[in-house]
Design a protein around this motif. Structure first.
Motif, PDB file in Angstrom:
ATOM      1  N   HIS A   1       0.848  -1.190   0.000  1.00 31.46           N
ATOM      2  CA  HIS A   1       0.000   0.000   0.000  1.00 31.46           C
ATOM      3  C   HIS A   1       0.885   1.243   0.000  1.00 31.46           C
ATOM      4  O   HIS A   1       2.032   1.203   0.422  1.00 31.46           O
ATOM      5  CB  HIS A   1      -0.885  -0.008   1.248  1.00 31.46           C
ATOM      6  N   ARG A   2       0.345   2.362  -0.487  1.00 26.84           N
ATOM      7  CA  ARG A   2       1.143   3.592  -0.608  1.00 26.84           C
ATOM      8  C   ARG A   2       1.755   3.996   0.728  1.00 26.84           C
ATOM      9  O   ARG A   2       1.056   4.321   1.673  1.00 26.84           O
ATOM     10  CB  ARG A   2       0.277   4.731  -1.128  1.00 26.84           C
ATOM     11  N   ARG A   3       3.080   3.930   0.798  1.00 31.13           N
ATOM     12  CA  ARG A   3       3.802   4.287   2.024  1.00 31.13           C
ATOM     13  C   ARG A   3       5.103   4.988   1.650  1.00 31.13           C
ATOM     14  O   ARG A   3       6.172   4.622   2.103  1.00 31.13           O
ATOM     15  CB  ARG A   3       4.089   3.023   2.855  1.00 31.13           C
ATOM     16  N   GLU A   4       5.026   5.998   0.778  1.00 29.65           N
ATOM     17  CA  GLU A   4       6.218   6.671   0.302  1.00 29.65           C
ATOM     18  C   GLU A   4       6.885   7.486   1.399  1.00 29.65           C
ATOM     19  O   GLU A   4       6.219   8.057   2.263  1.00 29.65           O
ATOM     20  CB  GLU A   4       5.888   7.590  -0.884  1.00 29.65           C
ATOM     21  N   MET A   5       8.231   7.550   1.359  1.00 31.20           N
ATOM     22  CA  MET A   5       8.976   8.290   2.371  1.00 31.20           C
ATOM     23  C   MET A   5       8.715   9.793   2.302  1.00 31.20           C
ATOM     24  O   MET A   5       9.026  10.510   3.257  1.00 31.20           O
ATOM     25  CB  MET A   5      10.467   8.008   2.241  1.00 31.20           C
ATOM     26  N   GLY A   6       8.164  10.267   1.209  1.00 29.95           N
ATOM     27  CA  GLY A   6       7.786  11.668   1.136  1.00 29.95           C
ATOM     28  C   GLY A   6       6.695  12.029   2.124  1.00 29.95           C
ATOM     29  O   GLY A   6       6.458  13.209   2.398  1.00 29.95           O
ATOM     30  N   PHE A   7       6.002  11.012   2.681  1.00 22.73           N
ATOM     31  CA  PHE A   7       4.982  11.266   3.694  1.00 22.73           C
ATOM     32  C   PHE A   7       5.594  11.580   5.055  1.00 22.73           C
ATOM     33  O   PHE A   7       4.880  12.000   5.969  1.00 22.73           O
ATOM     34  CB  PHE A   7       4.066  10.049   3.846  1.00 22.73           C
ATOM     35  N   LEU A   8       6.897  11.337   5.239  1.00 21.16           N
ATOM     36  CA  LEU A   8       7.538  11.639   6.516  1.00 21.16           C
ATOM     37  C   LEU A   8       7.335  13.102   6.888  1.00 21.16           C
ATOM     38  O   LEU A   8       7.287  13.977   6.022  1.00 21.16           O
ATOM     39  CB  LEU A   8       9.037  11.330   6.450  1.00 21.16           C
ATOM     40  N   LYS A   9       7.223  13.358   8.168  1.00 17.97           N
ATOM     41  CA  LYS A   9       7.040  14.728   8.662  1.00 17.97           C
ATOM     42  C   LYS A   9       8.188  15.071   9.607  1.00 17.97           C
ATOM     43  O   LYS A   9       8.043  15.041  10.833  1.00 17.97           O
ATOM     44  CB  LYS A   9       5.686  14.866   9.368  1.00 17.97           C
TER      45      LYS A   9
END
Length: 339
Positions: free
Chosen positions: A163-171
């Motif tokens: 499932h979509r879990r791209e590292m760009g989602f990191l905060k």
């Protein structure tokens, strides 16, 4: 409050987030190192700003900026960062929240030698925090550790089996001094991937991007989240930004194999979306024209259409025979491989 090297501004940008804004603001104000919370209402029409203001704790740390028209998350974040002074910058999405103590735990785990410091994200279905559906970082990620540019880019390539879990989602928490030293700000042309491009530009400039185990950032998964639906123009803009990043990588004499793969995947996605738009607007002839206008993406598009048709055929075979709908159905984007 007196500023110290741990003083943090939490930046929250929102459009029509009346149902979640109070959770985000409250969770930011309860963090120990937080000296400022800047909330940008980006052209909302549902009372988002009023609900955010009602979550104020009276400490004088909450600032609300209202935009009459929507300018997008990149510009809204740039406005919030410019309106703040704290040495550390923390981004919080308006439909997410932080557990009490998250920032203290994160800063303690990170030590002192970093430019960007991120913890793993917990995906949750609600605002209770008792259920963790998944984490963002793959189990193979070494934490604590540092991300290279190639590692980070590779972590943004979607896979069919995940499932979509791209590292760009990191905060991450970002040092203001590092952003200024590297000349970084969010690319205001983007409404998709603005985080990815900012972090990648930082890494290209030599930033140290440290990741640690989850400390309490909760990403609430909602079907109508902006991160799950984007216009074709958004994907076009992201492809352009990735190509510019690749040019900058080449000028530095670096080799980032994962970037070429991500550019190719984004191009395929862009071209397929263009084909879907052409079919919707101009019918079959428009779709065929778009198909042959993108020769590099033809194998991907052909495979995507074949998989979509196969999926529909399987649905029909498993459906009850009586009353079954036998009309021809054009391939829908929902039938595509994950992006």
């Amino acid at each position: 409050r007196m500023r110290d090297d741990r003083s943090t501004v939490v930046v929250i940008t929102a459009k029509d987030a009346a149902g979640t804004a109070a959770y985000a603001v409250s969770s930011a104000l309860c963090q120990g190192p937080v000296a400022e919370v800047v909330f940008v209402d980006d052209g909302s029409r549902d009372g988002t700003a009023e609900i955010a203001a009602a979550a104020d704790d009276g400490s004088g740390r909450l600032k609300i900026i209202r935009q009459a028209t929507n300018v997008g998350p990149a510009r809204a974040r740039n406005l919030a960062i410019a309106a703040s002074t704290s040495p550390l910058i923390c981004i919080l999405d308006a439909d997410d929240y932080m557990a009490p103590g998250r920032l203290n735990r994160l800063l303690a785990a990170g030590g002192g030698n970093w430019d960007l410091l991120a913890d793993d994200l917990f995906f949750t279905p609600d605002y209770v925090g008792d259920v963790v559906l998944d984490k963002l970082l793959p189990p193979t990620t070494t934490v604590p550790g540092e991300l290279s540019l190639d590692d980070f880019i590779a972590g943004n390539i979607s896979r069919k089996d995940r499932h979509r879990r791209e590292m760009g989602f990191l905060k991450p928490v970002m040092r203001r001094s590092s952003m200024e030293r590297f000349g970084l700000r969010y690319d205001e042309r983007l409404r998709l991937g603005e985080d990815l491009i900012l972090y990648a530009r930082a890494l290209l400039n030599g930033a140290r991007f440290r990741v640690v185990e989850g400390c309490g950032y909760y990403a609430v998964e909602r079907p109508n989240s902006l991160s799950g639906s984007h216009r074709t123009a958004d994907i076009v803009a992201l492809h352009r930004a990735l190509t510019e990043l690749d040019d900058a990588v080449g000028q530095r004499g670096k080799d980032v194999p994962a970037l070429r793969k991500l550019i190719r995947a984004t191009r395929n996605n862009r071209d397929f979306r263009v084909l879907l738009d052409a079919k919707r607007e101009r019918g079959l002839m428009g779709a065929l024209a778009a198909f042959y206008a993108s020769p590099a993406s033809i194998p991907f598009i052909a495979r995507a259409i074949a998989e979509a048709k196969l999926g529909l055929a399987r649905q029909r075979l498993s459906a009850p025979a009586v009353g079954a709908d036998t009309r021809s159905i054009a391939p829908a984007e929902d039938n595509l491989p994950p992006r």
